[in-house]
Design a protein around this motif. Structure first.
Motif, PDB file in Angstrom:
ATOM      1  N   ASP A 185      72.700  50.897 -43.045  1.00  0.00           N
ATOM      2  CA  ASP A 185      73.880  50.066 -42.873  1.00  0.00           C
ATOM      3  C   ASP A 185      74.247  50.044 -41.396  1.00  0.00           C
ATOM      4  N   SER A 186      75.040  49.082 -41.005  1.00  0.00           N
ATOM      5  CA  SER A 186      75.486  48.983 -39.625  1.00  0.00           C
ATOM      6  C   SER A 186      76.872  48.366 -39.598  1.00  0.00           C
ATOM      7  N   ASP A 187      77.754  48.928 -38.775  1.00  0.00           N
ATOM      8  CA  ASP A 187      79.081  48.332 -38.623  1.00  0.00           C
ATOM      9  C   ASP A 187      78.984  46.972 -37.940  1.00  0.00           C
ATOM     10  N   ASP A 188      77.827  46.684 -37.329  1.00  0.00           N
ATOM     11  CA  ASP A 188      77.592  45.384 -36.695  1.00  0.00           C
ATOM     12  C   ASP A 188      76.907  44.404 -37.652  1.00  0.00           C
ATOM     13  N   TYR A 189      76.770  44.790 -38.920  1.00  0.00           N
ATOM     14  CA  TYR A 189      76.145  43.970 -39.956  1.00  0.00           C
ATOM     15  C   TYR A 189      74.617  43.947 -39.810  1.00  0.00           C
ATOM     16  N   ILE A 190      73.963  43.765 -40.936  1.00  0.00           N
ATOM     17  CA  ILE A 190      72.512  43.602 -40.971  1.00  0.00           C
ATOM     18  C   ILE A 190      72.279  42.092 -40.960  1.00  0.00           C
ATOM     19  N   LYS A 191      71.718  41.579 -39.854  1.00  0.00           N
ATOM     20  CA  LYS A 191      71.691  40.132 -39.633  1.00  0.00           C
ATOM     21  C   LYS A 191      70.306  39.511 -39.741  1.00  0.00           C
ATOM     22  N   ASP A 238      59.506  53.060 -58.743  1.00  0.00           N
ATOM     23  CA  ASP A 238      59.278  54.040 -59.814  1.00  0.00           C
ATOM     24  C   ASP A 238      60.160  53.747 -61.026  1.00  0.00           C
ATOM     25  N   LEU A 239      61.417  53.392 -60.784  1.00  0.00           N
ATOM     26  CA  LEU A 239      62.310  53.041 -61.890  1.00  0.00           C
ATOM     27  C   LEU A 239      61.801  51.799 -62.606  1.00  0.00           C
ATOM     28  N   SER A 240      61.411  50.792 -61.842  1.00  0.00           N
ATOM     29  CA  SER A 240      60.895  49.553 -62.421  1.00  0.00           C
ATOM     30  C   SER A 240      59.673  49.829 -63.296  1.00  0.00           C
ATOM     31  N   LYS A 241      58.758  50.629 -62.791  1.00  0.00           N
ATOM     32  CA  LYS A 241      57.536  50.937 -63.548  1.00  0.00           C
ATOM     33  C   LYS A 241      57.853  51.727 -64.817  1.00  0.00           C
ATOM     34  N   ALA A 242      58.997  52.426 -64.824  1.00  0.00           N
ATOM     35  CA  ALA A 242      59.404  53.196 -66.003  1.00  0.00           C
ATOM     36  C   ALA A 242      60.258  52.363 -66.963  1.00  0.00           C
ATOM     37  N   GLY A 243      60.332  51.044 -66.715  1.00  0.00           N
ATOM     38  CA  GLY A 243      61.043  50.177 -67.653  1.00  0.00           C
ATOM     39  C   GLY A 243      62.481  49.859 -67.290  1.00  0.00           C
ATOM     40  N   TRP A 244      62.925  50.293 -66.132  1.00  0.00           N
ATOM     41  CA  TRP A 244      64.281  49.986 -65.689  1.00  0.00           C
ATOM     42  C   TRP A 244      64.318  48.606 -65.045  1.00  0.00           C
ATOM     43  N   THR A 245      65.417  47.879 -65.268  1.00  0.00           N
ATOM     44  CA  THR A 245      65.690  46.649 -64.541  1.00  0.00           C
ATOM     45  C   THR A 245      66.662  47.029 -63.426  1.00  0.00           C
ATOM     46  N   VAL A 246      66.192  46.920 -62.188  1.00  0.00           N
ATOM     47  CA  VAL A 246      66.995  47.321 -61.034  1.00  0.00           C
ATOM     48  C   VAL A 246      67.543  46.058 -60.369  1.00  0.00           C
ATOM     49  N   THR A 247      68.862  45.943 -60.342  1.00  0.00           N
ATOM     50  CA  THR A 247      69.531  44.768 -59.793  1.00  0.00           C
ATOM     51  C   THR A 247      70.358  45.174 -58.576  1.00  0.00           C
ATOM     52  N   VAL A 248      70.789  44.172 -57.823  1.00  0.00           N
ATOM     53  CA  VAL A 248      71.547  44.426 -56.599  1.00  0.00           C
ATOM     54  C   VAL A 248      72.801  43.558 -56.586  1.00  0.00           C
ATOM     55  N   ALA A 249      73.933  44.162 -56.205  1.00  0.00           N
ATOM     56  CA  ALA A 249      75.200  43.452 -56.020  1.00  0.00           C
ATOM     57  C   ALA A 249      75.728  43.828 -54.637  1.00  0.00           C
ATOM     58  N   THR A 250      75.758  42.853 -53.734  1.00  0.00           N
ATOM     59  CA  THR A 250      76.062  43.176 -52.342  1.00  0.00           C
ATOM     60  C   THR A 250      77.078  42.221 -51.719  1.00  0.00           C
ATOM     61  N   ASN A 251      78.105  42.797 -51.090  1.00  0.00           N
ATOM     62  CA  ASN A 251      79.034  41.994 -50.292  1.00  0.00           C
ATOM     63  C   ASN A 251      78.303  41.580 -49.025  1.00  0.00           C
ATOM     64  N   GLN A 252      78.313  40.303 -48.711  1.00  0.00           N
ATOM     65  CA  GLN A 252      77.673  39.804 -47.493  1.00  0.00           C
ATOM     66  C   GLN A 252      78.636  38.903 -46.728  1.00  0.00           C
ATOM     67  N   SER A 253      79.743  39.506 -46.267  1.00  0.00           N
ATOM     68  CA  SER A 253      80.755  38.718 -45.556  1.00  0.00           C
ATOM     69  C   SER A 253      80.248  38.236 -44.202  1.00  0.00           C
ATOM     70  N   GLY A 254      79.132  38.760 -43.739  1.00  0.00           N
ATOM     71  CA  GLY A 254      78.525  38.261 -42.500  1.00  0.00           C
ATOM     72  C   GLY A 254      78.182  36.781 -42.598  1.00  0.00           C
ATOM     73  N   ALA A 277      69.301  31.589 -45.042  1.00  0.00           N
ATOM     74  CA  ALA A 277      67.858  31.770 -44.847  1.00  0.00           C
ATOM     75  C   ALA A 277      67.558  33.201 -44.409  1.00  0.00           C
ATOM     76  N   ALA A 278      68.389  33.745 -43.524  1.00  0.00           N
ATOM     77  CA  ALA A 278      68.195  35.133 -43.072  1.00  0.00           C
ATOM     78  C   ALA A 278      68.429  36.112 -44.230  1.00  0.00           C
ATOM     79  N   LEU A 279      69.467  35.851 -45.032  1.00  0.00           N
ATOM     80  CA  LEU A 279      69.746  36.715 -46.176  1.00  0.00           C
ATOM     81  C   LEU A 279      68.586  36.652 -47.180  1.00  0.00           C
ATOM     82  N   ASP A 280      68.111  35.448 -47.468  1.00  0.00           N
ATOM     83  CA  ASP A 280      66.973  35.288 -48.381  1.00  0.00           C
ATOM     84  C   ASP A 280      65.739  36.020 -47.858  1.00  0.00           C
ATOM     85  N   ALA A 281      65.518  35.961 -46.553  1.00  0.00           N
ATOM     86  CA  ALA A 281      64.365  36.643 -45.961  1.00  0.00           C
ATOM     87  C   ALA A 281      64.461  38.162 -46.158  1.00  0.00           C
ATOM     88  N   MET A 282      65.665  38.709 -46.016  1.00  0.00           N
ATOM     89  CA  MET A 282      65.862  40.146 -46.248  1.00  0.00           C
ATOM     90  C   MET A 282      65.547  40.496 -47.704  1.00  0.00           C
TER      91      MET A 282
END
Length: 180
Positions: free
Chosen positions: A17-23, A40-56, A65-70
């Motif tokens: 993380d960065s206080d200057d944002y990940i850009k 490893d979780l995925s291979k063991a049958g877990w569905t791993v999802t992400v929920a992220t604030n991106q106020s940048g 486009a930059a967010l999609d690339a990340m």
């Protein structure tokens, strides 16, 4: 069969993380063990999802486009280790936009629940900030704090009752895989 669903915050949990944002993809640096943990979780049958604030996005620090690339980089690195990343949801709004998705509001978590058609009761949401834990509690998720990112600072707050604390995402994954 009950779906094994795990929800992760992004910055400070999966990547540095960065206080200057990940850009950019160049600034998006995975934390040690995080990519392997997701795979490893995925291979063991877990569905791993992400929920992220991106106020940048709202602040104009980077574009979609930059967010999609990340997120493509995240998916690529996990795939190289034989796993996959499920739904990635993000809040593009600033703190004063009054949206329903920006954590600690639970909108993104509700979107994940709707996408997969599941209840979030007891589902682990792993984050490094108080807002992450508050969002988890708002939808009856299990709040899980990692000490990476802002996690050590967050430990100084009154954490929601029942919050679990781990060193990092790799430790969370090891615990969940041991329980399986």
């Amino acid at each position: 069969m009950v779906m094994k669903l795990l929800i992760l915050d992004r910055d400070g949990v999966i990547n540095q993380d960065s206080d200057d944002y990940i850009k950019s993809v160049d600034e998006w640096i995975p934390l040690p063990g995080a990519i392997t943990a997701i795979a490893d979780l995925s291979k063991a049958g877990w569905t791993v999802t992400v929920a992220t604030n991106q106020s940048g996005l709202a602040r104009g620090y980077y574009d979609l486009a930059a967010l999609d690339a990340m997120h493509q980089q995240l998916r690529k690195l996990v795939a190289e280790r034989g796993g996959e990343v499920g739904l990635i949801v993000y809040c593009p709004h600033g703190p004063d936009d009054g949206c329903a998705c920006r954590k600690p509001k639970p909108g993104m978590l509700q979107s994940i629940a709707a996408h997969y058609g599941v209840s979030l009761a007891g589902i682990w949401f792993v984050g490094d900030s108080l807002g992450d834990l508050q969002a988890a509690v708002a939808v009856d998720c299990q709040p899980v704090l990692v000490k990476t990112g802002k996690g050590m600072r967050t430990l100084g707050n009154d954490l929601p009752a029942g919050s679990l604390i781990f060193e990092d995402l790799a430790a969370v994954a090891a615990h969940l895989l041991q329980q399986d």
